[in-house]
Design a protein around this motif. Structure first.
Motif, PDB file in Angstrom:
ATOM      1  N   GLU A  75       1.009  -1.031   0.118  1.00  0.00           N
ATOM      2  CA  GLU A  75       0.028   0.023   0.102  1.00  0.00           C
ATOM      3  C   GLU A  75       0.924   1.285  -0.020  1.00  0.00           C
ATOM      4  N   ILE A  76       0.830   2.159  -1.181  1.00  0.00           N
ATOM      5  CA  ILE A  76       1.703   3.309  -1.150  1.00  0.00           C
ATOM      6  C   ILE A  76       0.773   4.242  -0.212  1.00  0.00           C
ATOM      7  N   LEU A  77       1.303   4.886   0.854  1.00  0.00           N
ATOM      8  CA  LEU A  77       0.786   6.013   1.501  1.00  0.00           C
ATOM      9  C   LEU A  77       0.802   7.256   1.048  1.00  0.00           C
ATOM     10  N   ASP A  78       2.048   7.727   0.620  1.00  0.00           N
ATOM     11  CA  ASP A  78       2.456   8.909   0.381  1.00  0.00           C
ATOM     12  C   ASP A  78       3.652   9.073  -0.548  1.00  0.00           C
ATOM     13  N   THR A  79       3.674   9.848  -1.573  1.00  0.00           N
ATOM     14  CA  THR A  79       4.899  10.112  -2.341  1.00  0.00           C
ATOM     15  C   THR A  79       5.027  11.685  -2.396  1.00  0.00           C
ATOM     16  N   VAL A  80       6.492  11.895  -2.277  1.00  0.00           N
ATOM     17  CA  VAL A  80       6.757  13.302  -2.171  1.00  0.00           C
ATOM     18  C   VAL A  80       8.080  13.367  -3.423  1.00  0.00           C
ATOM     19  N   ASP A  81       7.669  14.322  -4.473  1.00  0.00           N
ATOM     20  CA  ASP A  81       8.819  14.289  -5.591  1.00  0.00           C
ATOM     21  C   ASP A  81       9.004  12.933  -6.096  1.00  0.00           C
ATOM     22  N   GLY A  82      10.078  12.872  -6.749  1.00  0.00           N
ATOM     23  CA  GLY A  82      10.210  11.447  -7.353  1.00  0.00           C
ATOM     24  C   GLY A  82       9.730  11.255  -8.886  1.00  0.00           C
ATOM     25  N   GLY A  89      13.166  11.811  -4.077  1.00  0.00           N
ATOM     26  CA  GLY A  89      11.974  11.500  -3.795  1.00  0.00           C
ATOM     27  C   GLY A  89      11.729  10.824  -2.636  1.00  0.00           C
ATOM     28  N   THR A  90      10.603  10.678  -2.035  1.00  0.00           N
ATOM     29  CA  THR A  90      10.413   9.810  -0.787  1.00  0.00           C
ATOM     30  C   THR A  90       8.949   9.251  -1.247  1.00  0.00           C
ATOM     31  N   VAL A  91       9.062   7.825  -0.694  1.00  0.00           N
ATOM     32  CA  VAL A  91       7.715   7.230  -0.833  1.00  0.00           C
ATOM     33  C   VAL A  91       7.518   6.368   0.535  1.00  0.00           C
ATOM     34  N   THR A  92       6.447   6.722   1.227  1.00  0.00           N
ATOM     35  CA  THR A  92       5.943   6.128   2.488  1.00  0.00           C
ATOM     36  C   THR A  92       4.702   5.081   1.818  1.00  0.00           C
ATOM     37  N   PHE A  93       5.238   3.758   2.519  1.00  0.00           N
ATOM     38  CA  PHE A  93       4.556   2.725   2.212  1.00  0.00           C
ATOM     39  C   PHE A  93       4.309   1.848   3.342  1.00  0.00           C
ATOM     40  N   ARG A  94       3.228   0.623   3.183  1.00  0.00           N
ATOM     41  CA  ARG A  94       3.089  -0.135   4.201  1.00  0.00           C
ATOM     42  C   ARG A  94       3.209  -1.631   3.367  1.00  0.00           C
ATOM     43  N   ALA A  95       4.174  -2.495   3.567  1.00  0.00           N
ATOM     44  CA  ALA A  95       4.232  -3.879   2.896  1.00  0.00           C
ATOM     45  C   ALA A  95       3.763  -4.795   3.969  1.00  0.00           C
ATOM     46  N   SER A  96       2.861  -5.429   3.548  1.00  0.00           N
ATOM     47  CA  SER A  96       2.365  -6.532   4.606  1.00  0.00           C
ATOM     48  C   SER A  96       2.926  -7.983   4.182  1.00  0.00           C
ATOM     49  N   TYR A  97       3.105  -8.780   5.241  1.00  0.00           N
ATOM     50  CA  TYR A  97       3.580  -9.958   4.957  1.00  0.00           C
ATOM     51  C   TYR A  97       2.735 -11.010   6.000  1.00  0.00           C
ATOM     52  N   ARG A  98       2.909 -12.160   5.825  1.00  0.00           N
ATOM     53  CA  ARG A  98       2.102 -13.231   6.481  1.00  0.00           C
ATOM     54  C   ARG A  98       2.718 -12.986   8.029  1.00  0.00           C
ATOM     55  N   GLY A  99       1.622 -12.476   8.619  1.00  0.00           N
ATOM     56  CA  GLY A  99       1.988 -12.229  10.141  1.00  0.00           C
ATOM     57  C   GLY A  99       2.311 -10.907  10.693  1.00  0.00           C
ATOM     58  N   GLY A 100       2.391  -9.983   9.716  1.00  0.00           N
ATOM     59  CA  GLY A 100       2.556  -8.410  10.315  1.00  0.00           C
ATOM     60  C   GLY A 100       2.772  -7.649   8.904  1.00  0.00           C
TER      61      GLY A 100
END
Length: 124
Positions: A75-82, A89-100
């Motif tokens: 899930e991409i939560l935010d991007t700045v520039d790039g 640039g920066t990319v804020t994300f959440r990467a899910s995996y089995r268990g967390g």
């Protein structure tokens, strides 16, 4: 039978999405596209691609991926520039995996015209 979408979360098939970056037939045009392709490389276990797209200043000598790790979504939560008009640039994300999940703000820079991962800050 429909072709499954790319693990990065885009609707395109892997070969037309991140697969072309992994194969070296195209370069990621934005920091977000590189982030997505790097996530996909973790899913695929492609340590070579991860090392090739890591900034030379911060790249580890080797990367040992856990073959038991099962990534389940990005899930991409935010991007700045790039974009094509930026050098960082920066990319804020959440990467899910089995268990967390992993929540990170990643920094990217252009080196010789290509986007590379510099480092990241874990959030949460």
């Amino acid at each position: 039978m429909p072709t499954p979408s790319c693990p990065c979360g885009r609707s395109e098939p892997y070969a037309k999405c991140c697969g072309r970056f992994h194969a070296g037939t195209a370069a990621a045009p934005t920091a977000e596209a590189l982030m997505r392709s790097r996530y996909c490389a973790f899913v695929q276990g492609d340590a070579g691609y991860l090392l090739r797209t890591w900034h030379p200043r911060t790249r580890p000598a080797r990367l040992d991926l856990d073959p038991g790790m099962r990534w389940t979504g990005l899930e991409i939560l935010d991007t700045v520039d790039g974009s094509a008009f930026h050098t960082t640039g920066t990319v804020t994300f959440r990467a899910s995996y089995r268990g967390g999940s992993l929540h990170e703000r990643s920094r990217f820079e252009r080196v010789d015209g290509a986007w590379v991962y510099v480092d990241g800050e874990f959030l949460d």
